[in-house]
Design a protein around this motif. Sequence first.
Motif, PDB file in Angstrom:
ATOM      1  N   ASP A  19       0.561  -1.304   0.070  1.00  9.89           N
ATOM      2  CA  ASP A  19       0.099   0.108   0.036  1.00  9.89           C
ATOM      3  C   ASP A  19       1.029   1.458  -0.079  1.00  9.89           C
ATOM      4  O   ASP A  19       0.437   2.310  -0.415  1.00  9.89           O
ATOM      5  CB  ASP A  19      -1.020  -0.111   1.107  1.00  9.89           C
ATOM      6  N   ARG A  20       1.867   1.371   0.793  1.00 10.50           N
ATOM      7  CA  ARG A  20       2.956   2.281   0.806  1.00 10.50           C
ATOM      8  C   ARG A  20       3.371   2.748  -0.560  1.00 10.50           C
ATOM      9  O   ARG A  20       3.450   3.774  -0.977  1.00 10.50           O
ATOM     10  CB  ARG A  20       4.089   2.081   1.959  1.00 10.50           C
ATOM     11  N   ALA A  75       1.928   1.758  -3.350  1.00  7.59           N
ATOM     12  CA  ALA A  75       0.963   2.483  -4.210  1.00  7.59           C
ATOM     13  C   ALA A  75       0.915   3.846  -4.019  1.00  7.59           C
ATOM     14  O   ALA A  75       0.544   4.698  -4.968  1.00  7.59           O
ATOM     15  CB  ALA A  75      -0.303   1.590  -4.131  1.00  7.59           C
ATOM     16  N   GLN A  76       1.153   4.126  -2.551  1.00  6.08           N
ATOM     17  CA  GLN A  76       0.739   5.656  -2.328  1.00  6.08           C
ATOM     18  C   GLN A  76       1.896   6.523  -3.017  1.00  6.08           C
ATOM     19  O   GLN A  76       1.666   7.610  -3.412  1.00  6.08           O
ATOM     20  CB  GLN A  76       0.816   5.694  -0.858  1.00  6.08           C
ATOM     21  N   GLU A  77       3.058   5.882  -2.872  1.00  7.19           N
ATOM     22  CA  GLU A  77       4.218   6.755  -3.596  1.00  7.19           C
ATOM     23  C   GLU A  77       3.934   6.836  -5.110  1.00  7.19           C
ATOM     24  O   GLU A  77       4.093   7.960  -5.669  1.00  7.19           O
ATOM     25  CB  GLU A  77       5.645   5.813  -3.349  1.00  7.19           C
ATOM     26  N   VAL A  78       3.447   5.780  -5.687  1.00  8.67           N
ATOM     27  CA  VAL A  78       3.154   5.835  -7.392  1.00  8.67           C
ATOM     28  C   VAL A  78       1.914   6.928  -7.308  1.00  8.67           C
ATOM     29  O   VAL A  78       2.338   7.715  -8.221  1.00  8.67           O
ATOM     30  CB  VAL A  78       2.645   4.630  -7.820  1.00  8.67           C
ATOM     31  N   LEU A  79       0.960   6.834  -6.725  1.00  6.12           N
ATOM     32  CA  LEU A  79       0.089   8.051  -6.682  1.00  6.12           C
ATOM     33  C   LEU A  79       0.349   9.333  -6.457  1.00  6.12           C
ATOM     34  O   LEU A  79       0.157  10.327  -7.103  1.00  6.12           O
ATOM     35  CB  LEU A  79      -1.310   7.554  -5.872  1.00  6.12           C
ATOM     36  N   ASP A  80       1.091   9.469  -5.494  1.00  5.58           N
ATOM     37  CA  ASP A  80       1.830  10.931  -5.141  1.00  5.58           C
ATOM     38  C   ASP A  80       2.694  11.336  -6.158  1.00  5.58           C
ATOM     39  O   ASP A  80       2.441  12.577  -6.425  1.00  5.58           O
ATOM     40  CB  ASP A  80       2.468  10.861  -3.728  1.00  5.58           C
ATOM     41  N   SER A  81       3.423  10.452  -6.661  1.00  7.96           N
ATOM     42  CA  SER A  81       4.281  10.908  -7.785  1.00  7.96           C
ATOM     43  C   SER A  81       3.662  11.430  -8.770  1.00  7.96           C
ATOM     44  O   SER A  81       4.259  12.458  -9.600  1.00  7.96           O
ATOM     45  CB  SER A  81       5.507   9.888  -8.020  1.00  7.96           C
ATOM     46  N   LEU A  82       2.347  10.991  -9.285  1.00 11.54           N
ATOM     47  CA  LEU A  82       1.720  11.427 -10.221  1.00 11.54           C
ATOM     48  C   LEU A  82       0.571  12.465  -9.927  1.00 11.54           C
ATOM     49  O   LEU A  82       0.345  12.983 -10.808  1.00 11.54           O
ATOM     50  CB  LEU A  82       0.853  10.077 -10.915  1.00 11.54           C
ATOM     51  N   GLY A  83       0.562  12.655  -8.657  1.00 10.46           N
ATOM     52  CA  GLY A  83      -0.167  13.999  -8.236  1.00 10.46           C
ATOM     53  C   GLY A  83      -1.858  13.408  -8.110  1.00 10.46           C
ATOM     54  O   GLY A  83      -2.784  14.248  -8.492  1.00 10.46           O
ATOM     55  N   ILE A  84      -2.119  12.132  -8.171  1.00 13.80           N
ATOM     56  CA  ILE A  84      -3.139  11.682  -8.151  1.00 13.80           C
ATOM     57  C   ILE A  84      -3.843  11.382  -6.659  1.00 13.80           C
ATOM     58  O   ILE A  84      -3.198  10.613  -5.780  1.00 13.80           O
ATOM     59  CB  ILE A  84      -3.438  10.298  -8.817  1.00 13.80           C
ATOM     60  N   ALA A  85      -5.074  12.292  -6.219  1.00  7.92           N
ATOM     61  CA  ALA A  85      -5.217  12.137  -5.015  1.00  7.92           C
ATOM     62  C   ALA A  85      -6.315  11.112  -4.678  1.00  7.92           C
ATOM     63  O   ALA A  85      -7.557  11.337  -4.799  1.00  7.92           O
ATOM     64  CB  ALA A  85      -6.141  13.519  -4.637  1.00  7.92           C
ATOM     65  N   ILE A  86      -6.001   9.887  -4.522  1.00  7.61           N
ATOM     66  CA  ILE A  86      -6.662   8.745  -4.273  1.00  7.61           C
ATOM     67  C   ILE A  86      -5.861   7.869  -3.244  1.00  7.61           C
ATOM     68  O   ILE A  86      -4.866   7.534  -3.261  1.00  7.61           O
ATOM     69  CB  ILE A  86      -6.899   7.922  -5.597  1.00  7.61           C
ATOM     70  N   SER A  87      -6.631   7.400  -2.267  1.00  8.60           N
ATOM     71  CA  SER A  87      -6.241   6.341  -1.201  1.00  8.60           C
ATOM     72  C   SER A  87      -6.026   4.901  -1.738  1.00  8.60           C
ATOM     73  O   SER A  87      -6.890   4.400  -2.308  1.00  8.60           O
ATOM     74  CB  SER A  87      -7.063   6.594  -0.001  1.00  8.60           C
ATOM     75  N   PRO A  88      -4.848   4.452  -1.519  1.00  8.46           N
ATOM     76  CA  PRO A  88      -4.379   3.003  -2.144  1.00  8.46           C
ATOM     77  C   PRO A  88      -5.635   2.069  -1.394  1.00  8.46           C
ATOM     78  O   PRO A  88      -5.843   0.941  -2.177  1.00  8.46           O
ATOM     79  CB  PRO A  88      -3.204   2.912  -1.605  1.00  8.46           C
ATOM     80  N   LYS A  89      -6.275   2.219  -0.454  1.00  9.58           N
ATOM     81  CA  LYS A  89      -6.924   1.244   0.118  1.00  9.58           C
ATOM     82  C   LYS A  89      -8.482   1.385  -0.109  1.00  9.58           C
ATOM     83  O   LYS A  89      -9.221   0.417   0.105  1.00  9.58           O
ATOM     84  CB  LYS A  89      -7.017   1.296   1.752  1.00  9.58           C
ATOM     85  N   THR A  90      -8.913   2.266  -1.041  1.00  8.98           N
ATOM     86  CA  THR A  90     -10.365   2.407  -1.357  1.00  8.98           C
ATOM     87  C   THR A  90     -10.397   1.149  -2.346  1.00  8.98           C
ATOM     88  O   THR A  90      -9.650   0.865  -3.081  1.00  8.98           O
ATOM     89  CB  THR A  90     -10.519   3.699  -2.277  1.00  8.98           C
TER      90      THR A  90
END
Lengths: 333, 500
Positions: free
Chosen positions: B123-124, B126-141
């Motif tokens: 999950d962490r 995934a969070q890094e990937v999402l953050d690096s792209l600027g996508i505001a979504i939680s990996p756990k949803t």
Amino acid sequence: MNNEKNQTNYQMKQNAIEILMNNKALFILLVLVVFASVLSPKFLLPRNIINILKQVAAATIMGMGYSLILGSGHMDLSVGYLLGMLGIIAAKLDTQTSLPFAVVVLLVILIGALGGMANAFFVGVFSLPAFVVTLAMGQIFKGINYVVSNTSAISGLCASFTYIGQGNIGIVPVPVLLSVAVTLIISITVYRTAFGRHLLAVGSNSDAARASGLNVSNIRYKVYCLMGICVAVAALVLTGRAASAQPQSGQGMEMDAIAAVVIGGTPLGGGHCKPEGTFFGCLIVGLINNILNLMSVNSNWQLVAKGAIILFAIILDAQSEKILERQRLKGLK
Amino acid sequence: MDQNPVLLEMRDITKRFPGVKALDHAQLTIRKGEVHAIVGENGAGKSTLMKLLLGLYAPDEGTIIWKGQTVRFRSPHDAISNGISMIHQETSLMPTTSVSENIWVGRENKFTHFGILNVRERDRAAQEVLDSLGIAISPKTLIKNQSVAQNQLVEVARAVSYNSDLIIMDEPTSALAEADIQLLYKIIRDLTAKGVSIIFISHKLEEVLTISDRVTAMRDGRYIATAEAKNCTQDDLIKWIVGRDMDAMFPKEEAEIGDVILQVKNLSTLNKMVRDVSFQLRKGEILGFAGLVGAGRTETMRALFGIDPLETGEVILDGRKIKIKSPKQAIHYGFSMVTEDRLRLGIFSKLQVKQNMSIVYLRDITGPGGTVDRKEEERNCLEMRDKLSIKVSSLKQPISGLSGGNQQKAIIARWLLAKPRILILDEPTRGIDVGAKAEIHHQISLLAKQGMAIIMISSELQEVMGMSDRIMVMREGRIVGEFLRDEADSEQIMKKAFGS
Ligand SMILES: Nc1ncnc2c1ncn2[C@@H]1O[C@H](COP(=O)(O)OP(=O)(O)OP(=O)(O)O)[C@@H](O)[C@H]1O
Ligand SMILES: [Mg+2]
């Protein structure tokens, strides 16, 4: 030029494979028939053929209901026990009350319908998987069966009752006539009626079905109700044929039914339904039994052989999509 | 760009499906670090060409040269390990699993130590990937709890996380709203700056010319042309796509606007996505709904149509108060609704095209015995096929074999066959090509002229403004503005939509 020719060859091969895959049941049946007639000259005697049809009649009637269940994306593991219970109830009503046999028949069908709808009720109201609900319901049916029968067989059925299982109209046995009639009714339901369309839609995508204005729970009730009715008819046929009700009868039949339906081309998972295929599927299962008998294989080994063949058929079904796809993938090369 | 080395070359690719030649000597050349758009009508073969590259299908004929070597990938897995990833037109995410599970599916090894998967580590990451792209979504949803747009962004994150040399994006923006589209553009620019190549399939020609370096046009499975985007105009593209000159927008015809047919008062939903929404709709009127994705437009219509439960609110039809508790009732009252989420709420993938089209109006052609009048059905469906120019090899083929845009047209046909009085269209022309789009606009316009009342949601402001008599703007579940056709102004509408 050569390429063109290649192309038509390829198309023909493609089509041949598709036809083969779409009618596997029929082809397996033909192969078995050829095999059996080579094996024993007695096989093709009309008496033997009619016998086979008679033997598979109850399973076919049940399989028809099961095609609807699988087509609508559901599952029912209770049907075997429901059949056993209905057989016992029918025999009990017939031997221990003064009700006319016609009323007994109607009552049994009614109880069958209610039993099926009870499954639909618990699946729908508590949104539980059909798998678990029907597993539990099966135990309830089995329990009621044993309570009513005291786990002993009931015999001494009236003549009308045995007529359903053993009688003839002309040269055609009544159970065979019934199984063909049920096959026709269910086929028409699936292919020609709005309800048939609706049940496939629910089986394919129940959310989209609701958004398209279908009453999904209503359809589920109807499907399970029809299943229950089919089981009731099958129970009457089976009990009539044996001229007595056995508490154990029907057990394990759900597995045979699933196998026959799947071999017949109605896959697990919903959205497709092929009743006429189920008819052939049931014949295949029946034929295998018959062939093993002709070969006088020990009955315990028969079980093993049957299981293996059913497994083979299901694997074939699972593979056939892949085989088709691989053919496509191969393309011209 | 011309000097960049060639990364991929596809030559003379031919692919047949039963009844159609999906590709006919198609070709494509991709250079390193470029954004290469592919345009073409619905069913032109764009997705098929990409699936061939990815190893989902094998070509009947043709050569694929990847990094200088002739290759043929046997599966997407094979393609991915060779540096190609793809965002599919139809979502390939698993509904009941989390965002993070979907991003790392097939690559759990990375987070598995001694046979045990470290979920937190995954999950962490995934969070890094999402953050690096600027996508505001939680990996756990969970996927099923997200909107179509959010899931589209998850697909983007997954495709990028493979660190591929080539990323194929099949209509990535069709489900996205303006802000998310800008985000995607930024992601694309960052990627190309690092030397990654992008194949970008889209029906939005304006965006094609904005984002891409080069464009390839296809028609009927054939290669038409490749050109530098900066040397092209939209008209050039249209000409290549449809084979003739035409207007991209169908001008709305004047329709006589009649009495109020529907009044919605203070609508709110249990999930709080819709708050106190009121509007009215007249016969012959096209009422547009503008706003950002997530503004509550879809939710308003879902509630009105009985898909989701209402909390409060009144619906008045022809002056009579009605209660709609299910789509079945809504249809009974004369509503039709083309839903936004085609995959979940639209298509029956295992049923035939014809069966998909007729499912709603089936009761109209069902006889007393419950049997369907199949001749009538065939006739009506053929008529619809021609009217909306749906490209099928047979009405009996499973709908899953149709191209995305043609599936959408079949769904529109389904709801038109129901002959509604009130037609709700949620993103009706999503994924539909320029030619067909104009045709659908034309049809909508005709229907309004015949007195149908129409509600249209679209994330394309141009479309809403072009088609609507009146425009409602929504933000955060509320109606925040209303514009008449003549006074509508894109800047004003966007201001309201963004709330600035
Ligand atoms: N699995 C399949 N089975 C049968 N036909 C198919 C299949 N996949 C695609 N086709 C056919 O191939 C043609 C090309 O389809 P494709 O999906 O590549 O179009 P597309 O250019 O991506 O269109 P769209 O813009 O609508 O997405 C269509 O005629 C389609 O019906
Ligand atoms: Mg496509």
